[in-house]
Design a protein around this motif. Structure first.
Motif, PDB file in Angstrom:
ATOM      1  N   GLY A 136      49.108  29.333  48.418  1.00 45.89           N
ATOM      2  CA  GLY A 136      50.113  30.351  48.707  1.00 45.89           C
ATOM      3  C   GLY A 136      49.803  31.640  47.970  1.00 45.89           C
ATOM      4  O   GLY A 136      48.662  32.097  47.916  1.00 45.89           O
ATOM      5  N   LEU A 137      50.845  32.215  47.371  1.00 55.66           N
ATOM      6  CA  LEU A 137      50.752  33.493  46.674  1.00 55.66           C
ATOM      7  C   LEU A 137      50.611  33.294  45.171  1.00 55.66           C
ATOM      8  O   LEU A 137      51.397  32.561  44.561  1.00 55.66           O
ATOM      9  CB  LEU A 137      52.005  34.328  46.960  1.00 55.66           C
ATOM     10  N   LEU A 138      49.625  33.942  44.583  1.00 57.69           N
ATOM     11  CA  LEU A 138      49.537  34.056  43.135  1.00 57.69           C
ATOM     12  C   LEU A 138      50.160  35.394  42.773  1.00 57.69           C
ATOM     13  O   LEU A 138      49.632  36.454  43.123  1.00 57.69           O
ATOM     14  CB  LEU A 138      48.084  33.999  42.658  1.00 57.69           C
ATOM     15  N   SER A 139      51.297  35.347  42.086  1.00 61.51           N
ATOM     16  CA  SER A 139      52.036  36.559  41.751  1.00 61.51           C
ATOM     17  C   SER A 139      52.305  36.604  40.260  1.00 61.51           C
ATOM     18  O   SER A 139      52.886  35.671  39.699  1.00 61.51           O
ATOM     19  CB  SER A 139      53.369  36.593  42.525  1.00 61.51           C
ATOM     20  N   ALA A 140      51.880  37.689  39.599  1.00 58.30           N
ATOM     21  CA  ALA A 140      52.115  37.866  38.174  1.00 58.30           C
ATOM     22  C   ALA A 140      52.016  39.343  37.832  1.00 58.30           C
ATOM     23  O   ALA A 140      51.383  40.127  38.552  1.00 58.30           O
ATOM     24  CB  ALA A 140      51.113  37.062  37.352  1.00 58.30           C
ATOM     25  N   GLU A 141      52.634  39.725  36.726  1.00 55.34           N
ATOM     26  CA  GLU A 141      52.568  41.115  36.291  1.00 55.34           C
ATOM     27  C   GLU A 141      51.123  41.495  35.960  1.00 55.34           C
ATOM     28  O   GLU A 141      50.628  42.537  36.384  1.00 55.34           O
ATOM     29  CB  GLU A 141      53.470  41.309  35.068  1.00 55.34           C
ATOM     30  N   ASN A 142      50.452  40.650  35.184  1.00 57.01           N
ATOM     31  CA  ASN A 142      49.053  40.877  34.831  1.00 57.01           C
ATOM     32  C   ASN A 142      48.226  39.644  35.205  1.00 57.01           C
ATOM     33  O   ASN A 142      48.561  38.532  34.801  1.00 57.01           O
ATOM     34  CB  ASN A 142      48.902  41.155  33.337  1.00 57.01           C
ATOM     35  N   ILE A 143      47.159  39.867  35.954  1.00 64.33           N
ATOM     36  CA  ILE A 143      46.280  38.786  36.396  1.00 64.33           C
ATOM     37  C   ILE A 143      44.871  39.089  35.922  1.00 64.33           C
ATOM     38  O   ILE A 143      44.314  40.162  36.214  1.00 64.33           O
ATOM     39  CB  ILE A 143      46.313  38.642  37.930  1.00 64.33           C
ATOM     40  N   ASP A 144      44.287  38.165  35.185  1.00 63.67           N
ATOM     41  CA  ASP A 144      42.926  38.316  34.668  1.00 63.67           C
ATOM     42  C   ASP A 144      42.157  37.036  34.975  1.00 63.67           C
ATOM     43  O   ASP A 144      42.420  35.989  34.388  1.00 63.67           O
ATOM     44  CB  ASP A 144      42.961  38.581  33.161  1.00 63.67           C
ATOM     45  N   ILE A 145      41.221  37.127  35.917  1.00 65.07           N
ATOM     46  CA  ILE A 145      40.469  35.956  36.362  1.00 65.07           C
ATOM     47  C   ILE A 145      38.988  36.176  36.075  1.00 65.07           C
ATOM     48  O   ILE A 145      38.395  37.166  36.510  1.00 65.07           O
ATOM     49  CB  ILE A 145      40.681  35.696  37.867  1.00 65.07           C
ATOM     50  N   ASN A 146      38.412  35.246  35.338  1.00 58.64           N
ATOM     51  CA  ASN A 146      36.977  35.218  35.074  1.00 58.64           C
ATOM     52  C   ASN A 146      36.424  34.025  35.852  1.00 58.64           C
ATOM     53  O   ASN A 146      36.515  32.890  35.397  1.00 58.64           O
ATOM     54  CB  ASN A 146      36.732  35.052  33.572  1.00 58.64           C
ATOM     55  N   PRO A 147      35.881  34.239  37.059  1.00 56.25           N
ATOM     56  CA  PRO A 147      35.527  33.121  37.938  1.00 56.25           C
ATOM     57  C   PRO A 147      34.495  32.177  37.333  1.00 56.25           C
ATOM     58  O   PRO A 147      33.523  32.606  36.716  1.00 56.25           O
ATOM     59  CB  PRO A 147      34.957  33.819  39.183  1.00 56.25           C
ATOM     60  N   ASN A 148      34.735  30.884  37.537  1.00 54.05           N
ATOM     61  CA  ASN A 148      33.783  29.855  37.135  1.00 54.05           C
ATOM     62  C   ASN A 148      33.699  28.868  38.290  1.00 54.05           C
ATOM     63  O   ASN A 148      34.540  28.000  38.432  1.00 54.05           O
ATOM     64  CB  ASN A 148      34.233  29.174  35.854  1.00 54.05           C
ATOM     65  N   GLY A 149      32.711  29.037  39.147  1.00 62.10           N
ATOM     66  CA  GLY A 149      32.655  28.281  40.393  1.00 62.10           C
ATOM     67  C   GLY A 149      33.360  29.063  41.493  1.00 62.10           C
ATOM     68  O   GLY A 149      33.672  30.247  41.338  1.00 62.10           O
ATOM     69  N   ILE A 150      33.613  28.411  42.616  1.00 61.05           N
ATOM     70  CA  ILE A 150      34.272  29.049  43.755  1.00 61.05           C
ATOM     71  C   ILE A 150      35.775  28.807  43.670  1.00 61.05           C
ATOM     72  O   ILE A 150      36.231  27.658  43.684  1.00 61.05           O
ATOM     73  CB  ILE A 150      33.738  28.505  45.096  1.00 61.05           C
ATOM     74  N   SER A 151      36.547  29.890  43.585  1.00 61.69           N
ATOM     75  CA  SER A 151      38.006  29.797  43.578  1.00 61.69           C
ATOM     76  C   SER A 151      38.550  30.404  44.863  1.00 61.69           C
ATOM     77  O   SER A 151      38.075  31.457  45.310  1.00 61.69           O
ATOM     78  CB  SER A 151      38.597  30.538  42.373  1.00 61.69           C
ATOM     79  N   THR A 152      39.556  29.744  45.452  1.00 60.72           N
ATOM     80  CA  THR A 152      40.189  30.259  46.668  1.00 60.72           C
ATOM     81  C   THR A 152      41.677  30.484  46.398  1.00 60.72           C
ATOM     82  O   THR A 152      42.369  29.589  45.920  1.00 60.72           O
ATOM     83  CB  THR A 152      40.016  29.301  47.851  1.00 60.72           C
ATOM     84  N   ILE A 153      42.153  31.681  46.710  1.00 52.92           N
ATOM     85  CA  ILE A 153      43.556  32.054  46.527  1.00 52.92           C
ATOM     86  C   ILE A 153      43.987  32.806  47.775  1.00 52.92           C
ATOM     87  O   ILE A 153      43.429  33.864  48.088  1.00 52.92           O
ATOM     88  CB  ILE A 153      43.739  32.942  45.282  1.00 52.92           C
ATOM     89  N   SER A 154      44.979  32.289  48.483  1.00 53.06           N
ATOM     90  CA  SER A 154      45.368  32.884  49.755  1.00 53.06           C
ATOM     91  C   SER A 154      45.789  34.339  49.596  1.00 53.06           C
ATOM     92  O   SER A 154      45.272  35.229  50.268  1.00 53.06           O
ATOM     93  CB  SER A 154      46.498  32.075  50.394  1.00 53.06           C
ATOM     94  N   GLU A 155      46.735  34.606  48.685  1.00 46.41           N
ATOM     95  CA  GLU A 155      47.211  35.968  48.442  1.00 46.41           C
ATOM     96  C   GLU A 155      47.346  36.200  46.944  1.00 46.41           C
ATOM     97  O   GLU A 155      47.771  35.304  46.213  1.00 46.41           O
ATOM     98  CB  GLU A 155      48.565  36.209  49.107  1.00 46.41           C
ATOM     99  N   ILE A 156      47.033  37.415  46.507  1.00 47.63           N
ATOM    100  CA  ILE A 156      47.162  37.782  45.105  1.00 47.63           C
ATOM    101  C   ILE A 156      47.982  39.062  45.021  1.00 47.63           C
ATOM    102  O   ILE A 156      47.671  40.049  45.700  1.00 47.63           O
ATOM    103  CB  ILE A 156      45.791  38.004  44.449  1.00 47.63           C
ATOM    104  N   GLY A 157      49.026  39.042  44.181  1.00 46.11           N
ATOM    105  CA  GLY A 157      49.850  40.218  44.016  1.00 46.11           C
ATOM    106  C   GLY A 157      50.242  40.413  42.561  1.00 46.11           C
ATOM    107  O   GLY A 157      50.600  39.454  41.879  1.00 46.11           O
ATOM    108  N   GLY A 158      50.161  41.653  42.073  1.00 46.20           N
ATOM    109  CA  GLY A 158      50.529  41.917  40.688  1.00 46.20           C
ATOM    110  C   GLY A 158      50.449  43.393  40.373  1.00 46.20           C
ATOM    111  O   GLY A 158      50.027  44.209  41.204  1.00 46.20           O
ATOM    112  N   SER A 159      50.841  43.762  39.166  1.00 45.27           N
ATOM    113  CA  SER A 159      50.747  45.145  38.731  1.00 45.27           C
ATOM    114  C   SER A 159      49.302  45.488  38.367  1.00 45.27           C
ATOM    115  O   SER A 159      48.736  46.455  38.851  1.00 45.27           O
ATOM    116  CB  SER A 159      51.676  45.384  37.540  1.00 45.27           C
ATOM    117  N   LYS A 160      48.698  44.653  37.514  1.00 44.94           N
ATOM    118  CA  LYS A 160      47.310  44.854  37.102  1.00 44.94           C
ATOM    119  C   LYS A 160      46.517  43.599  37.441  1.00 44.94           C
ATOM    120  O   LYS A 160      46.836  42.514  36.968  1.00 44.94           O
ATOM    121  CB  LYS A 160      47.238  45.139  35.606  1.00 44.94           C
ATOM    122  N   ILE A 161      45.479  43.748  38.262  1.00 47.16           N
ATOM    123  CA  ILE A 161      44.678  42.614  38.717  1.00 47.16           C
ATOM    124  C   ILE A 161      43.218  42.879  38.373  1.00 47.16           C
ATOM    125  O   ILE A 161      42.633  43.865  38.829  1.00 47.16           O
ATOM    126  CB  ILE A 161      44.832  42.398  40.232  1.00 47.16           C
TER     127      ILE A 161
END
Length: 234
Positions: A136-161
Motif C-alpha cells: 500500500g502506501l508508505l507515509s511518513a513526515e521524513n523517509i530515509d531509505i538506503n536500499p539493500n536488495g530489491i525493495s518494492t513500495i506501491s506508493e510513497i508520500g512524505g515531506s522529505k523523501i
C-alpha cells in the motif's frame, strides 16, 4: 505490576488473561485471551490469539499475533514476527523479519532486516537499511531509505523523501521500485518509479523515472533516465 506478577515459560505453557511485569517465553506458549505487560520477551515460539498491549517487546524466536497488537515503547525483532491484524508501535527495530498482513502504524522505524506490509505503513520517521515490500502506501513526515536488495513500495508520500545508497555493502542489485513518489523535497538514487511529484526534486544516479512533476526546482543526473519533465509553477 511487580516481579511477583511475572511469567517464565521454559517448556510448553499458556498465558492467561491479566497484567504482568514481564513475560518470558523460552519454549512454546499460547495466549488464548488478551493480556498486558511491561516487557514481553520471546526466545522460543509464541502464538497470541487475542489483543496484547506491552510497553516493550523483544523477539528472538518466532511470534504470531492473530489480533491487534500494541507496543507502547520499542518492538525489537531479531527473529520473526507475523501479525495478522493492525499493529501500533512507538519504535520498531527489525534485524530479522517482520510481516504485517494489515496496517502498521509507527512513530519511528529502524529497518536493517526484512519488512513486509500488506496494506499501509504510516508514521513519522521512517528509516530503512534493509529490504522492503509494502503493498500500500508508505507515509511518513521524513523517509530515509538506503536500499539493500530489491525493495518494492506501491506508493510513497512524505515531506522529505530520500532514497540513496550510502556505502552499505550488499550482494547483487539494490534499488527501490515504486508506482508513485510524492513529497515536498525528494532526492532519489537507484530508484524506478512511474510518477514523481514534488516541490524540489533531485534525480541522482541510476534512476528510471517515467514522469516528473515539480513546482520548485528539478535536477537530473546524466546517469538517470526521465521520460517526461513537467514544471507546474504558476
Amino acid at each position: 505490576m511487580n516481579d511477583i506478577n511475572s511469567i517464565k515459560i521454559i517448556g510448553n505453557g499458556i498465558i492467561t488473561n491479566g497484567e504482568y511485569e514481564k513475560v518470558s517465553i523460552l519454549g512454546e506458549a499460547i495466549a488464548l485471551d488478551s493480556f498486558k505487560c511491561n516487557y514481553l520477551k520471546v526466545v522460543g515460539n509464541c502464538i497470541l490469539k487475542d489483543e496484547v498491549i506491552a510497553r516493550r517487546v523483544k523477539i528472538l524466536g518466532e511470534m504470531l499475533c492473530e489480533e491487534r497488537g500494541i507496543t507502547e515503547s520499542e518492538l525489537e525483532i531479531l527473529g520473526e514476527l507475523r501479525a495478522l491484524k493492525d499493529y501500533k508501535v512507538n519504535k520498531i527495530k527489525v534485524l530479522g523479519e517482520a510481516r504485517f498482513e494489515e496496517n502498521l502504524f509507527f512513530e519511528e522505524t529502524d529497518i536493517l532486516g526484512k519488512l513486509e506490509v500488506y496494506k499501509d505503513c504510516e508514521g513519522n520517521l521512517f528509516n530503512s537499511r534493509g529490504k522492503l515490500k509494502i503493498n500500500g502506501l508508505l507515509s511518513a513526515e521524513n523517509i530515509d531509505i538506503n536500499p539493500n536488495g530489491i525493495s518494492t513500495i506501491s506508493e510513497i508520500g512524505g515531506s522529505k523523501i530520500i532514497i540513496r545508497r550510502k556505502g552499505l555493502f550488499s550482494f547483487g542489485e539494490s534499488k527501490v521500485i515504486s508506482n508513485t513518489i510524492e513529497g515536498d523535497y525528494i532526492e532519489l538514487e537507484n530508484t524506478e518509479c512511474e510518477i514523481v511529484r514534488g516541490h524540489n526534486i533531485r534525480i541522482l544516479a541510476n534512476c528510471r523515472i517515467g514522469k516528473v512533476e515539480y513546482t520548485g526546482t528539478l535536477s537530473v543526473d546524466n546517469r538517470s533516465i526521465v521520460g517526461e519533465e513537467k514544471c507546474l509553477k504558476n
